[in-house]
Write an enzyme that holds these catalytic residues in place. Structure first.
Site, PDB file in Angstrom:
ATOM      1  N   GLN A 136     -15.349  -7.551   7.089  1.00 12.27           N
ATOM      2  CA  GLN A 136     -14.350  -7.315   8.139  1.00 12.27           C
ATOM      3  C   GLN A 136     -14.444  -5.900   8.705  1.00 12.27           C
ATOM      4  O   GLN A 136     -13.918  -5.629   9.779  1.00 12.27           O
ATOM      5  CB  GLN A 136     -12.928  -7.478   7.562  1.00 12.27           C
ATOM      6  CG  GLN A 136     -12.569  -8.870   7.107  1.00 12.27           C
ATOM      7  CD  GLN A 136     -11.247  -8.870   6.333  1.00 12.27           C
ATOM      8  OE1 GLN A 136     -11.192  -8.441   5.198  1.00 12.27           O
ATOM      9  NE2 GLN A 136     -10.182  -9.343   6.955  1.00 12.27           N
ATOM     10  N   TYR A 171     -19.651  -6.753  -4.499  1.00 12.43           N
ATOM     11  CA  TYR A 171     -18.905  -6.905  -3.242  1.00 12.43           C
ATOM     12  C   TYR A 171     -19.884  -7.014  -2.075  1.00 12.43           C
ATOM     13  O   TYR A 171     -20.698  -6.107  -1.837  1.00 12.43           O
ATOM     14  CB  TYR A 171     -17.945  -5.723  -3.006  1.00 12.43           C
ATOM     15  CG  TYR A 171     -16.793  -5.608  -4.003  1.00 12.43           C
ATOM     16  CD1 TYR A 171     -16.509  -6.634  -4.917  1.00 12.43           C
ATOM     17  CD2 TYR A 171     -15.984  -4.479  -4.038  1.00 12.43           C
ATOM     18  CE1 TYR A 171     -15.462  -6.526  -5.828  1.00 12.43           C
ATOM     19  CE2 TYR A 171     -14.928  -4.369  -4.944  1.00 12.43           C
ATOM     20  CZ  TYR A 171     -14.684  -5.396  -5.839  1.00 12.43           C
ATOM     21  OH  TYR A 171     -13.645  -5.279  -6.744  1.00 12.43           O
ATOM     22  N   LEU A 220      -0.935  -6.784  -3.460  1.00 11.56           N
ATOM     23  CA  LEU A 220      -0.205  -7.627  -2.501  1.00 11.56           C
ATOM     24  C   LEU A 220      -0.595  -9.100  -2.661  1.00 11.56           C
ATOM     25  O   LEU A 220      -0.348  -9.909  -1.762  1.00 11.56           O
ATOM     26  CB  LEU A 220      -0.479  -7.172  -1.057  1.00 11.56           C
ATOM     27  CG  LEU A 220       0.018  -5.777  -0.681  1.00 11.56           C
ATOM     28  CD1 LEU A 220      -0.311  -5.457   0.783  1.00 11.56           C
ATOM     29  CD2 LEU A 220       1.524  -5.651  -0.905  1.00 11.56           C
ATOM     30  N   ALA A 221      -1.225  -9.427  -3.800  1.00 14.49           N
ATOM     31  CA  ALA A 221      -1.676 -10.811  -4.041  1.00 14.49           C
ATOM     32  C   ALA A 221      -2.493 -11.311  -2.846  1.00 14.49           C
ATOM     33  O   ALA A 221      -2.219 -12.376  -2.289  1.00 14.49           O
ATOM     34  CB  ALA A 221      -0.483 -11.722  -4.354  1.00 14.49           C
ATOM     35  N   LYS A 256       2.848 -12.061   5.688  1.00 17.42           N
ATOM     36  CA  LYS A 256       2.086 -12.510   6.863  1.00 17.42           C
ATOM     37  C   LYS A 256       1.807 -14.013   6.855  1.00 17.42           C
ATOM     38  O   LYS A 256       1.461 -14.575   7.874  1.00 17.42           O
ATOM     39  CB  LYS A 256       0.781 -11.719   6.974  1.00 17.42           C
ATOM     40  CG  LYS A 256      -0.256 -12.086   5.934  1.00 17.42           C
ATOM     41  CD  LYS A 256      -1.358 -11.054   5.795  1.00 17.42           C
ATOM     42  CE  LYS A 256      -2.054 -10.747   7.098  1.00 17.42           C
ATOM     43  NZ  LYS A 256      -2.954  -9.591   6.948  1.00 17.42           N
ATOM     44  N   ARG A 281      -7.178 -12.568   5.717  1.00 14.68           N
ATOM     45  CA  ARG A 281      -8.179 -12.823   4.672  1.00 14.68           C
ATOM     46  C   ARG A 281      -8.349 -14.323   4.422  1.00 14.68           C
ATOM     47  O   ARG A 281      -9.475 -14.806   4.281  1.00 14.68           O
ATOM     48  CB  ARG A 281      -7.758 -12.108   3.377  1.00 14.68           C
ATOM     49  CG  ARG A 281      -8.671 -12.423   2.208  1.00 14.68           C
ATOM     50  CD  ARG A 281      -8.283 -11.661   0.951  1.00 14.68           C
ATOM     51  NE  ARG A 281      -8.476 -10.216   1.094  1.00 14.68           N
ATOM     52  CZ  ARG A 281      -8.283  -9.332   0.119  1.00 14.68           C
ATOM     53  NH1 ARG A 281      -7.913  -9.739  -1.073  1.00 14.68           N
ATOM     54  NH2 ARG A 281      -8.466  -8.037   0.327  1.00 14.68           N
ATOM     55  N   GLY A 283      -5.782  -2.558  -0.663  1.00 16.53           N
ATOM     56  CA  GLY A 283      -6.861  -3.050   0.188  1.00 16.53           C
ATOM     57  C   GLY A 283      -6.324  -3.124   1.600  1.00 16.53           C
ATOM     58  O   GLY A 283      -5.114  -3.281   1.798  1.00 16.53           O
TER      59      GLY A 283
END
Ligand SMILES: NC(=O)c1ccc[n+]([C@@H]2O[C@H](COP(=O)([O-])OP(=O)(O)OC[C@H]3O[C@@H](n4cnc5c(N)ncnc54)[C@H](OP(=O)(O)O)[C@@H]3O)[C@@H](O)[C@H]2O)c1
Length: 326
Positions: free
Chosen positions: A27, A54, A212-213, A220, A230, A286
């Site tokens: 992203q 990653y 934020l899980a 959102k 995501r 993140g």
């Protein structure tokens, strides 16, 4: 921004830090990474988290390019990487912590990150087939060669961590100093219960992930999956059930009045809740854009507003009983 010791180690990490999982390369390109890392650094972040797996090594490349452009003094920031899954689908290179893999891994990561050393290397998961002693020796040697400064574990059981520390002590080798576990309003059990002895008896630090899980706690996903989120990314379908779970969404919605009372956003409230745990050394945030960083960094100002009464109300929403927390 405040700084906390990584467990009992001498090094201090900013209470909010910044990681690149999912985002870098997928992203966020190197130009955007410069803006984002710069926003975090200006807010006081001194710790940037990465892993060789990653984006198959591309996340380290993006961070390396950004660090080169940013040109910060090396002593002013910490970078981490992690090994276990590997980036080549081959025997001895996949899902392992064998000595050869770890040594080849660190050499590859340093090249991609364009650094002479990283500050922290993690064993990204435990390896049930390699003797812990072999892994401890490899991590010790990597540190002795000056390619890393400290090492840690990620999602290891408390028993594995204790066994590792004891092996290192027996042989006078560098011990791991920190765990990197998941910790957020939905996933707190292991952090608060299983690891307690590791923090208290061994002074182990924690660099916690997915606060934020994966964005769920930002609110959102209350109206479905936004196309720029995501969960809408290719290959992240596995997140759908998690972010559209009605029970979880109801809990996030129930947090809204508390956020309004404290004059903050849901993301800030959820990050501030993580900060309240004294065993958290740093909350790795993140973000996929700069605005999220600006918003998230203000969580440090929200944390002092979380009184015992507010924390109790949050626990009631998440149905946590007192005995689960002690
Ligand atoms: N050791 C491990 O096994 C492990 C595992 C996972 C992560 N980690 C580390 O922990 C770091 C953080 O994990 P995470 O990325 O899962 O953290 P997270 O905070 O749970 O999720 C971050 C994502 O949520 C969304 N978001 C962030 N702030 C927002 C805001 N203010 N408003 C709305 N949406 C917001 C963004 O996604 P979108 O904008 O794309 O929706 C962002 O990429 C990773 O980068 C990595 O370094 C480690």
């Amino acid at each position: 921004m405040e700084y906390r010791h990584l467990g009992k180690a001498g090094i201090q990490v900013s209470e909010l830090s910044f990681g690149s999982w999912v985002t870098f390369h997928n992203q966020v390109n190197a130009t955007a990474a410069v803006d984002m890392m710069s926003a975090a650094y200006e807010a006081g972040v001194n710790f940037f988290d990465n892993a060789e797996v990653y984006a198959g090594g591309k996340s380290e490349e993006v961070m390396g390019t950004a660090l080169k452009q940013l040109g910060w003094r090396r002593g002013s920031y910490l970078v981490s990487t992690k090994f276990y899954w590997g980036i080549h689908d081959n025997v001895n290179e996949k899902s392992t912590l064998n000595r050869k893999r770890l040594i080849e891994g660190i050499n590859g990561s340093l090249k991609r990150l364009r650094l002479d050393y990283v500050d922290l290397i993690y064993c990204h998961r435990p390896d049930k087939t390699t003797p812990i002693e072999e892994t401890v020796w490899a991590m010790h040697n990597i540190i002795e060669w000056g390619k890393a400064i400290y090492w840690g574990t990620s999602e290891w059981s408390a028993a594995e961590i204790v066994a590792t520390i004891e092996i290192a002590e027996r042989h006078h080798l560098h011990k791991p100093i920190t765990e990197q576990p998941v910790y957020n309003l939905f996933e707190r059990h292991r952090f608060t219960r299983e690891y307690e002895r590791v923090y208290k008896d061994y002074g182990y630090g924690t660099t916690i992930w997915s606060p934020l899980a994966s964005g769920l706690l930002s609110g959102k996903y209350s109206q479905g999956i936004p196309s720029d989120s995501r969960a809408a990314l290719k290959g992240y379908d596995w997140l759908h059930d998690h972010v559209t779970d009605r029970d979880k969404l109801a809990k996030v919605q129930a947090l809204e009045p508390i956020a309004q009372e404290l004059n903050c956003t849901l993301s800030q409230l959820s990050l501030a809740w993580c900060l309240k745990n004294p065993f958290v050394s740093t909350v790795i945030t993140g973000a996929s854009r700069v605005e999220q960083i600006h918003e998230n960094m203000k969580a440090a100002e929200v944390a002092p507003k979380l009184t015992p009464e507010i924390l109790e109300r949050i626990d009631q929403i998440f149905e946590v009983k007192e005995e689960e927390e002690d």
